[in-house]
Enzyme design. Structure first.
Site, short mmCIF file in Angstrom:
data_model
loop_
_atom_site.label_atom_id
_atom_site.label_comp_id
_atom_site.label_asym_id
_atom_site.label_seq_id
_atom_site.Cartn_x
_atom_site.Cartn_y
_atom_site.Cartn_z
NE ARG A 1 -0.05 -8.64 2.51
CZ ARG A 1 -0.65 -8.21 3.63
NH1 ARG A 1 -1.73 -8.80 4.08
NH2 ARG A 1 -0.15 -7.20 4.31
CB SER B 1 -0.83 -3.56 7.89
OG SER B 1 -1.98 -2.81 7.59
CE1 TYR C 1 1.36 -7.83 -4.19
CE2 TYR C 1 1.29 -6.45 -2.23
CZ TYR C 1 1.54 -7.68 -2.83
OH TYR C 1 1.96 -8.74 -2.06
NE ARG D 1 -2.38 -1.20 3.56
CZ ARG D 1 -1.83 -0.36 4.43
NH1 ARG D 1 -1.92 0.94 4.26
NH2 ARG D 1 -1.26 -0.82 5.51
CG HIS E 1 -7.08 -3.05 9.99
ND1 HIS E 1 -5.77 -2.65 10.12
CD2 HIS E 1 -7.07 -4.04 9.06
CE1 HIS E 1 -5.00 -3.36 9.32
NE2 HIS E 1 -5.76 -4.22 8.66
CG ASP F 1 -7.47 -7.12 6.74
OD1 ASP F 1 -6.46 -7.00 7.45
OD2 ASP F 1 -7.74 -6.34 5.80
CB CYS G 1 0.68 -6.20 13.89
SG CYS G 1 1.89 -4.95 13.45
CE LYS H 1 -6.33 -3.63 4.39
NZ LYS H 1 -6.38 -4.07 5.77
#
Ligand SMILES: Nc1nc2c(ncn2[C@@H]2O[C@H](COP(=O)(O)OP(=O)(O)OP(=O)(O)O)[C@@H](O)[C@H]2O)c(=O)[nH]1
Ligand SMILES: O=C([O-])CC(=O)C(=O)O
Ligand SMILES: [Mn+2]
Length: 612
Positions: A393, A275, A224, A85, A253, A300, A277, A233
């Site tokens: 990912r 993110s 991406y 991002r 989130h 998420d 974590c 998001k």
């Protein structure tokens, strides 16, 4: 060839036969086609045959490599400049700058529209424009949350097919006039006639733009993740957070999990970690303590609304997992490994094995003798760079998750009894702290801090405030967002509100730098303590920052951690907290006048308890 050109093309035939009579949708698609001048328009139906044809096309184009070792799964490498991002290219274009607030980039919406139109002009030349009708959450929700993404990236289409519910069934449900969020995306890489394509076309100029008042998204230049899969998001957090503010709910989130005790008691827990974590890992936890069971609802995003019974109910708007690959292994997250093995996955920026499988750091204790790294180079264990990008990912259907809770199918969601906030901090933040009440919990969330990760472009390992793990995702003024959290608590029956906790799996030993807490499956011990606090059976000690486990109250039976190490993991060090207070003060100063006075009062209380 343009949509307005005189020569009849496939485009003309397709545009004159839109598979919908939704006037607003038709007008928007036609307008975008005329602006971006694609060669073709393809309305996504969502059939398995169509999905397969797109996958085959991506293989033929050299973008995807089919894996021999996993069913219907593909490997892909992005352009090395398009890997995460782009927060500094992300804008909240509210009418008034103040409504974007001090934590977002802002530009006047009119000015931004001019910039975006210029970028989109001719940007799909030589390419196919895909129109993806999608819904975040269930199609049979009381008020389905529709979106339509226009994109020129087939990679985005196959990923959206995994991450959201897409296709004709959504288009039909849209009818002739249902509201939808228009989500415009172009990689910004037009092709001249005869020009050869590259495996990952993108543009150095990138914009990720949200218009909160009109609930619109415009994205350019990146293919991406959260930059390009606009249901995730951009819609489910940035735009949805604005809807949630206006309508009295929460778009967060957060992972959602179902925890069953050995006695069969069920609790649903939501947790917000920044993110990369640990959300996916906690959502799929295999507890090491006997008899405890975790099932997954989401990894998420959580949308939380009050039910008629006054409790806060959470749903996961997504239909897939877009998980961090490195660190995911049989020893850390076996359920994720089982999910990706079940097939239908796309892996981006990981390494390829010689026998047609994928590998990344942390998958197995020992690296294979030879790999092709994410940049296509030979790799051996002696190589100096990791084989996989740190933000590589896997994109996998959520139904592959072997411990998916059956409630995932319930559009009403699940009643949340605890919310965990957590960050990645080497120091200061104890393993677990319980808030005194909702307002104090909101203070914990609002002042959450974490070291930056590879999930966003920029420096890694820098401590920053990441309120509610939402810093890059709050679609409006962060001060108003804090006030919204406080209002949610004020308007609710406090006995029915989730209890709020603050966790940190990432504290390190000052001497040798090692993790003080083993994490992963052992985090089930913390969940057990949380549940026992809800039930009023576990003991806690009051400290200046909240309640922490009393000695002996955290189940450490069979845990391979020394008493000294555990003490360090749980410690509330007044000196560390005295150093933290000015950072919190600085953060509230940055938020400015809109910082709720209740949070300033919380900070005063913390100072007083620390003797400051
Ligand atoms: N030391 C330690 N590392 C963890 C733990 N849980 C997760 N991690 C690592 O943290 C990294 C990111 O974890 P994820 O669970 O994918 O993060 P996420 O919060 O879902 O991330 P996003 O998808 O970016 O929002 C991985 O490399 C994990 O191996 C833990 O309990 N302890
Ligand atoms: O949006 C992405 O690319 C992945 C993600 O979950 C995050 O960064 O939090
Ligand atoms: Mn995320």
């Amino acid at each position: 060839m343009t949509a307005l050109d005189e020569t009849p093309t496939e485009l003309d035939t397709v545009t004159t036969t839109h598979p919908t009579s939704h006037a607003k949708l038709i007008a928007w698609v036609d307008e975008m086609a005329a602006l971006t001048t694609p060669d073709r328009i393809h309305w996504i139906t969502g059939t398995p045959e169509e999905h397969q044809a797109l996958l085959d096309e991506l293989v033929a184009a050299g973008t995807f490599t089919k894996l021999d070792k996993k069913p219907n799964s593909y490997w892909c490498a992005s352009d090395p400049t398009d890997v995460a991002r782009v927060e500094d290219r992300t804008f909240i274009c509210s009418v008034d700058e103040e409504d974007a607030g001090p934590t977002n980039n802002w530009m006047d919406p009119g000015e931004m529209r001019v910039i975006m139109r210029d970028l989109y002009r001719g940007s799909m030349k030589g390419r196919t424009m895909y129109v993806i009708p999608f819904v975040m959450g269930h199609l049979d929700a009381e008020k389905p949350m529709f979106g339509v993404e226009i994109t020129d990236s087939p990679y985005v289409v196959v990923s959206m097919n995994v991450m959201a519910r897409t296709g004709t069934k959504v288009l039909e449900a849209l009818g002739t006039d249902a509201d939808f969020v228009p989500a415009m995306h172009s990689i910004g890489a037009p092709l001249e006639p005869g020009q050869a394509d590259v495996a990952w076309p993108c543009n150095d100029t990138k914009y990720i733009v949200q218009f909160p008042e009109s609930r619109e998204i415009q994205s350019f230049g990146s293919g991406y993740g959260g930059n390009a899969l606009l249901g995730k998001k951009c819609y489910s957090l940035r735009i949805a957070s604005v809807m949630a503010r206006d309508e009295g709910w929460l778009a967060e989130h957060m992972l959602i999990l179902k925890l069953t005790s050995p006695q069969g008691t069920v609790n649903y827990i939501a947790a917000a970690f920044p993110s990369a974590c640990g959300k996916t890992n906690l959502a799929m936890l295999e507890p090491t303590i006997p008899g405890w069971k975790v099932e997954t609802l989401g990894d998420d995003i959580a949308w939380m609304r009050f039910g008629k019974d006054g409790r806060l109910y959470a749903t996961n708007p997504e239909n897939g997992l877009f998980g961090v690959a490195p660190g995911t292994g049989w020893d850390t997250n076996p359920n994720a490994m089982r999910a990706i093995d079940a097939g239908g996955s796309v892996f981006t920026n990981v390494a390829l094995t010689d026998d047609g499988d994928v590998w990344w750091e942390g998958m197995t204790p020992e690296a294979p003798a030879h790999l092709t790294d994410w940049k296509g180079r030979d790799w051996t264990p002696d190589s100096t760079e990791p084989s996989s990008h740190p933000n590589s990912r896997f994109c996998t259907p959520i139904r592959n998750c072997p411990i998916l809770a059956e409630e995932y199918d319930d559009p009403q969601g699940v009643p949340i009894s605890a919310i965990l906030f957590g960050g990645r901090r080497k120091t200061t933040i104890p393993l677990v702290t319980e808030s005194r009440d909702w307002t104090h919990g909101t203070f914990m969330g609002a002042t959450l801090s974490s070291e930056t990760t590879a999930a966003a472009v920029g420096a890694v390992g820098v401590v920053r405030r990441d309120p509610m793990a939402m810093l890059p995702f709050i679609g409006y003024n962060a001060g108003d967002y804090f006030q919204h959290w406080i209002n949610v608590g004020k308007d609710a029956d406090s006995t029915k509100l989730p209890k709020i906790f603050y966790v940190n799996w990432f504290r390190r030993d000052a001497e040798d730098g090692s993790f003080l807490w083993p994490g992963f499956g052992e985090n089930g011990r913390v969940l057990k303590w949380v549940v026992e606090r809800l039930e009023g059976t576990a003991a806690a000690v009051e400290t200046p920052i909240g309640h922490v486990p009393a000695p002996g109250s955290l189940d450490v039976d069979g845990l391979d951690v020394s008493a000294e190490q555990l003490e360090k993991a749980l410690a509330v060090d007044p000196e560390e907290w005295k150093a933290e207070v000015p950072l919190i003060q600085e953060w509230f100063d940055k938020i400015g006048d809109k910082t709720p006075t209740t949070l300033l009062t919380e900070l005063d209380g913390l100072k007083a308890r620390l003797g400051l």
